[in-house]
Design a protein around this motif. Structure first.
Motif, PDB file in Angstrom:
ATOM      1  N   PRO A 199       0.809  -1.223   0.000  1.00 31.09           N
ATOM      2  CA  PRO A 199       0.000   0.000   0.000  1.00 31.09           C
ATOM      3  C   PRO A 199       0.838   1.267   0.000  1.00 31.09           C
ATOM      4  O   PRO A 199       0.452   2.271  -0.591  1.00 31.09           O
ATOM      5  N   CYS A 200       1.997   1.234   0.666  1.00 33.09           N
ATOM      6  CA  CYS A 200       2.765   2.463   0.900  1.00 33.09           C
ATOM      7  C   CYS A 200       4.213   2.050   1.097  1.00 33.09           C
ATOM      8  O   CYS A 200       4.468   0.938   1.592  1.00 33.09           O
TER       9      CYS A 200
ATOM     10  N   GLY B 139       5.940   2.972   3.298  1.00 35.90           N
ATOM     11  CA  GLY B 139       6.021   2.790   4.745  1.00 35.90           C
ATOM     12  C   GLY B 139       5.840   1.331   5.157  1.00 35.90           C
ATOM     13  O   GLY B 139       6.301   0.916   6.208  1.00 35.90           O
ATOM     14  N   ARG B 140       5.148   0.551   4.346  1.00 36.01           N
ATOM     15  CA  ARG B 140       4.886  -0.854   4.671  1.00 36.01           C
ATOM     16  C   ARG B 140       6.145  -1.702   4.445  1.00 36.01           C
ATOM     17  O   ARG B 140       6.227  -2.838   4.884  1.00 36.01           O
ATOM     18  N   ILE B 141       7.114  -1.161   3.738  1.00 35.08           N
ATOM     19  CA  ILE B 141       8.242  -2.000   3.329  1.00 35.08           C
ATOM     20  C   ILE B 141       9.221  -2.216   4.470  1.00 35.08           C
ATOM     21  O   ILE B 141       9.753  -1.292   5.055  1.00 35.08           O
TER      22      ILE B 141
ATOM     23  N   PRO C 164       8.319  12.618  -1.213  1.00 35.27           N
ATOM     24  CA  PRO C 164       8.194  13.162   0.135  1.00 35.27           C
ATOM     25  C   PRO C 164       7.261  14.378   0.053  1.00 35.27           C
ATOM     26  O   PRO C 164       7.267  15.071  -0.961  1.00 35.27           O
TER      27      PRO C 164
ATOM     28  N   CYS D 209       2.844  12.144   0.209  1.00 40.11           N
ATOM     29  CA  CYS D 209       2.538  10.744   0.478  1.00 40.11           C
ATOM     30  C   CYS D 209       1.027  10.580   0.465  1.00 40.11           C
ATOM     31  O   CYS D 209       0.303  11.364   1.071  1.00 40.11           O
ATOM     32  N   HIS D 210       0.574   9.558  -0.245  1.00 42.11           N
ATOM     33  CA  HIS D 210      -0.853   9.255  -0.276  1.00 42.11           C
ATOM     34  C   HIS D 210      -1.362   8.981   1.133  1.00 42.11           C
ATOM     35  O   HIS D 210      -2.506   9.251   1.468  1.00 42.11           O
ATOM     36  N   TYR D 211      -0.488   8.447   1.972  1.00 42.73           N
ATOM     37  CA  TYR D 211      -0.846   8.158   3.369  1.00 42.73           C
ATOM     38  C   TYR D 211      -0.195   9.174   4.314  1.00 42.73           C
ATOM     39  O   TYR D 211       0.301   8.814   5.365  1.00 42.73           O
ATOM     40  N   THR D 212      -0.127  10.417   3.903  1.00 44.93           N
ATOM     41  CA  THR D 212       0.366  11.517   4.725  1.00 44.93           C
ATOM     42  C   THR D 212       1.868  11.523   4.971  1.00 44.93           C
ATOM     43  O   THR D 212       2.573  12.422   4.567  1.00 44.93           O
ATOM     44  N   SER D 213       2.384  10.467   5.639  1.00 43.33           N
ATOM     45  CA  SER D 213       3.798  10.541   5.984  1.00 43.33           C
ATOM     46  C   SER D 213       4.483   9.186   6.047  1.00 43.33           C
ATOM     47  O   SER D 213       5.592   9.084   6.536  1.00 43.33           O
ATOM     48  N   GLY D 214       3.833   8.136   5.548  1.00 40.57           N
ATOM     49  CA  GLY D 214       4.456   6.806   5.581  1.00 40.57           C
ATOM     50  C   GLY D 214       5.810   6.815   4.903  1.00 40.57           C
ATOM     51  O   GLY D 214       6.751   6.160   5.351  1.00 40.57           O
TER      52      GLY D 214
ATOM     53  N   HIS E 144       8.936   7.643   6.931  1.00 32.56           N
ATOM     54  CA  HIS E 144       9.470   6.530   7.715  1.00 32.56           C
ATOM     55  C   HIS E 144      10.269   5.602   6.813  1.00 32.56           C
ATOM     56  O   HIS E 144      11.325   5.106   7.189  1.00 32.56           O
TER      57      HIS E 144
ATOM     58  N   TYR F 291      -1.974   8.575  11.093  1.00 29.55           N
ATOM     59  CA  TYR F 291      -3.393   8.872  11.343  1.00 29.55           C
ATOM     60  C   TYR F 291      -3.777   8.782  12.813  1.00 29.55           C
ATOM     61  O   TYR F 291      -4.954   8.724  13.141  1.00 29.55           O
TER      62      TYR F 291
ATOM     63  N   GLY G 156       0.421   0.654   6.573  1.00 32.25           N
ATOM     64  CA  GLY G 156       1.358  -0.393   6.973  1.00 32.25           C
ATOM     65  C   GLY G 156       2.660   0.109   7.555  1.00 32.25           C
ATOM     66  O   GLY G 156       3.577  -0.671   7.804  1.00 32.25           O
ATOM     67  N   THR G 157       2.756   1.401   7.780  1.00 38.62           N
ATOM     68  CA  THR G 157       4.004   1.961   8.312  1.00 38.62           C
ATOM     69  C   THR G 157       4.326   1.365   9.687  1.00 38.62           C
ATOM     70  O   THR G 157       5.471   1.055   9.987  1.00 38.62           O
TER      71      THR G 157
END
Ligand SMILES: Cc1cc2nc3c(=O)[nH]c(=O)nc-3n(C[C@H](O)[C@H](O)[C@H](O)COP(=O)(O)OP(=O)(O)OC[C@H]3O[C@@H](n4cnc5c(N)ncnc54)[C@H](O)[C@@H]3O)c2cc1C
Ligand code: SF4
Ligand code: SF4
Lengths: 110, 663
Positions: A7-8, A10-12, A35, A38-43, A46, B604, B635-636
């Motif tokens: 998804p992001c 950030g998930r990696i 940067p 981010c579609h998820y704000t700030s993932g 990270h 979030y 998933g962060t």
């Protein structure tokens, strides 16, 4: 080239990158939104932070960092994405199979 | 043991022409766990879906892989179909044979092999899929429209008439946007203000619409149905409730020589001002940069004049946070300035103006009351040259695209000029005439045939001043590139339409994508033109690409329909792609150790602390718990957790590593 959908960035978990090299990939691209947008704000912040640490560690361990590319490409940049994939595949092809990794380092991460 | 079905789609020629789908289907039969594998020309068609549903029942499938196009296109289709056939929809995954394979490779053995490999990866994923159930979240049925031009006004009115509350945020002191500056509008030549001001008033008076003018969005948190938006209400230096809009302050303000933005610098205004007579709301603002009191500490004439004591020199900006369910961006565009053209004198010549300045000269409410007077000396211009594509379609200027509106407004300008100066001569230099719209070509023809505007196909290479005239040096490419020299009194550049300054910043605040020119990006160029990639945020008007009024209004109504559709439910159904912190039997409870590093990582604020209590009521440990209503599934936290206590449903470690192991 094979795409693994997450998804992001950030998930990696960078373990995944090592796993891919171990399982036979000769190069890996990690890519997601830029940067700040981010579609998820700030993932992706990270992801970037973890990448900096991961990169340093890999360098110390002697992993050939030409094999791992980290690049921001947004969903609105189709042409840029195509260009990136072409560049990276050309580069990885020129480097040839990454057998050293699998012989030396890969043995440890089962 | 899994019973997985694989359905390979030809997508007509899209996949079928490069990938040997029959062979792929055959190869997939050998994948462990696959009990059924077929191919079909169009899996997404009715018979295609039915085939899949029958197979699910007949072969008692517990998982499905549809090998077709991008999951962005058809994942909902196939998940729904699978759900209808009796398995959990989230047991269905798509392998992208089109974007990831057939569209990017040549026909051949290797391509077919890759297609089979992609399916193999997804089959491994499905083996590790878990049945999931959609999540319901409440919707705040209040919309926010950002930008109060004709686009934003239309969106606000349509949503408000649909029965929902709307907050319309406009950064300048009045709503109206560029359209309020126009004189007359193509293709009908009706007066712009006359058709716009009724809409402005309607918006101001509508019981469902709250206007927030002179305000800007500062921060956006949350997600579709549940945004929290912080708006900065800039200080007007005036109590809006007390002000009656009588205008005495404006009459008496001693500071009268300030360049007037509304008249594009062609007129002047006072330090306390309303931008134009029909402004909505009709309440002045004090321009603190130019006000004598803020510069010298003395004056306050307006305060003395105001019959209701509404002036507030000590007023500060105010931050307001609002609960919003959907956002529509309608922030419009800006025009390239004439100083971007070295070949035309860097904007130094007063009589080389841009299109918007011409609108003000032609407008009855403008600085010349609609009489054609050139800016330098106020004389009536006898020869006027209009240059279309000034900056547009010009890579060197960074604008390779067509600005779309200039062909039309240039024809309009030439016509308006001829109507005002009957003896005058109007020349238009153009590259192509792009007049594709209802009654558009007829309009241009009218300029050429009835109003005798002389159209010259070619570029202007240089303009310089000589004896009070502007010497325009061009070429006529229809006459073999023959040089053309025109001695003009005034030149109007139809400069390029560009994205607003700071549009990237706004996009980043809202987490929407934008293109390389700063225009906001739509979710799909053809099929989702008014949505952004961020759920709950929509687009209208020239903030997305150059647009004229009819297109802007049509798109605005489209965006409003989307919002009203969203608000038609009390609850939204969300994808159950959310993170979960594991729970185990006592005395372990969870592999979470309570470090709460994840809490700081979550964009979030979805991670909460849960206290695990013993029967005695004593707190044994504090563990992380994820609020599924807030989690957006990035998933962060999963990658952050050091003990791997968190997993993401739909993209779990098991699933992703299973995929990796099959690569
Ligand atoms: C010279 C010229 C002549 C034209 N003539 C015609 C014509 O004859 N016929 C026709 O159909 N079209 C014409 N057009 C095109 C027309 O002006 C546009 O189609 C129309 O203005 C687009 O409306 P909009 O609401 O998208 O944007 P705008 O009119 O640009 O309105 C955007 C609004 O958003 C506000 N805003 C911007 N940023 C923010 C922010 N961050 N926060 C809050 N508010 C913000 C702005 O202040 C503005 O009020 C002409 C354009 C030009 C330049
Ligand atoms: S990061 Fe992991 S271990 Fe730490 S609190 Fe969060 S879930 Fe628990
Ligand atoms: S996946 Fe984790 S980090 Fe992302 S929104 Fe959900 S709880 Fe927050």
């Amino acid at each position: 080239m094979r795409v693994l959908r997450v998804p992001c960035t950030g998930r990696i978990d960078y373990m995944m990158v090592l796993k891919a090299l171990h399982k036979g990939a000769d190069g890996v691209i990690v890519s997601g939104c830029h940067p700040n947008d981010c579609h998820y704000t700030s993932g992706n912040y990270h992801a970037r932070r973890r990448w900096m640490v991961f990169k340093k560690m890999m360098e110390v361990m002697g992993v050939d960092m030409r094999r791992i590319t980290f690049s921001w490409v947004s969903a609105a940049e189709g042409a840029r994405w195509a260009q990136l994939v072409n560049e990276v595949t050309d580069q990885v092809r020129a480097l040839g199979p990454y057998t050293e990794f699998r012989q030396v380092i890969g043995a440890g991460i089962e | 043991m899994s019973r997985i079905g694989v359905f390979t789609c030809h997508c007509g020629e899209n996949i079928g022409a490069t990938v040997d789908c029959v062979k792929v289907a055959e190869m997939c039969k050998d994948i462990p766990g696959v009990v059924h594998s077929v191919e079909y020309k169009y899996m997404c068609s009715d018979p295609g879906q039915r085939q899949m549903q029958e197979a699910i029942k007949e072969h008692k499938l517990d998982g499905v892989v549809v090998a077709a196009c991008s999951p962005r296109m058809h994942e909902p289709t196939f998940r729904r179909a699978a759900g209808d056939a009796g398995i959990n929809p989230y047991m269905c995954e798509m392998a992208n044979l089109r974007e990831h394979c057939s569209w990017v490779h040549e026909k051949g053995e290797a391509t077919t092999q890759k297609a089979a490999d992609l399916i193999r990866v997804l089959v491994e994923k499905v083996k590790h899929n878990e049945p999931l159930h959609p999540i319901k979240v409440p919707v705040t049925r209040t919309a926010m429209v950002i930008g109060g031009g004709v686009g934003g006004i239309q969106v606000a009115l349509d949503i408000a008439n649909g029965g929902h509350k709307v907050v319309l945020v406009e950064k300048s002191p009045s709503i109206g946007g560029h359209m309020s500056q126009l004189s007359e509008t193509f293709p009908t030549l009706d007066c712009s203000q006359c058709i716009l001001t009724p809409r402005m008033v309607e918006a101001a008076q509508h019981p469902n619409i709250t206007l927030m003018t002179y305000s800007e969005v500062e921060k956006v948190d949350g997600f579709i149905g549940n945004f929290k938006v912080t708006v900065r209400k800039k200080a007007r230096k005036l109590d809006e409730h007390l002000c009656t809009g009588c205008g005495l302050c404006i009459q008496k303000c001693p500071n009268k020589k300030i360049s007037d933005e509304f008249n594009e610098g062609l007129g002047t205004r006072t330090a306390i001002y309303v931008p134009f007579p029909q402004a909505v709301p009709n309440k002045p603002v004090i321009d603190t940069l130019n006000c004598t009191y803020y510069k010298t500490g003395k004056c306050k004439v307006c305060e003395k004049m105001c019959p209701t004591n509404a002036i507030r020199f000590d007023q500060e900006d105010e931050l307001v946070t609002l609960d919003i369910g959907a956002i529509v961006l309608a922030t419009g565009f800006k025009l390239m300035k004439t100083d971007a053209f070295p070949e035309y004198g860097y904007g130094k010549h007063k009589d080389i103006i841009d299109g918007m300045q011409f609108e003000r000269l032609a407008s009855a409410s403008g600085p010349t009351s609609g009489v054609m007077k050139r800016p330098s000396d106020g004389r009536s211009p006898e020869t006027v040259v209009f240059i279309a594509c000034s900056g547009s379609r010009d890579r060197a200027k960074g604008v390779p695209y067509c600005s779309k509106i200039c062909c039309m407004y240039t024809a309009k300008h030439a016509m308006l000029y001829k109507h005002k100066v009957h003896s005058g001569k109007a020349y238009v230099f153009y590259m192509d005439i792009r007049a594709a719209g209802k009654d558009y070509d007829e309009f241009v023809r009218r300029a050429i045939e009835e109003d005798e505007v002389k159209y010259i196909r070619g570029r202007v290479s240089k303009i310089y001043e000589e004896d009070g005239k502007l010497i325009v040096m061009g070429a006529d490419t229809l006459m073999g590139g023959e040089p053309v020299v025109i001695k003009a009194d005034m030149v109007v550049l139809a400069t390029a339409v560009q994205s607003n300054d700071r549009s990237e910043e706004l996009a980043q605040t809202l987490h929407v994508s934008y293109d390389s020119y700063g225009f906001f990006a739509e979710a799909h160029p053809k099929l989702r033109p008014v949505e952004t990639n961020t759920a709950g945020i929509f687009l209208a008007g020239a903030c997305q690409a150059p647009r004229d009024i009819p297109e802007t209004v049509a798109q605005a109504s489209g965006a409003a329909a989307k919002v009203v559709g969203l608000f038609s439910n009390e609850e939204l159904t969300r994808e159950p792609i959310v993170a979960v912190v594991n729970r185990q039997a006592a005395p372990v409870y969870s592999t979470c150790v309570g470090c709460f590093i994840c809490q700081g990582a979550c964009p979030y604020q979805a991670i909460e602390q849960e206290e695990i209590m013993a029967r005695s009521g004593e707190v044994i440990m504090t563990l992380a718990r994820i609020n599924p209503g807030l989690c957006q599934g990035c998933g962060t936290c999963v990658a952050t957790c050091r003990t791997k206590a968190i997993d993401l449903q739909g993209f779990s470690n098991e699933q992703l590593y299973a995929e990796l192991m099959t690569l």
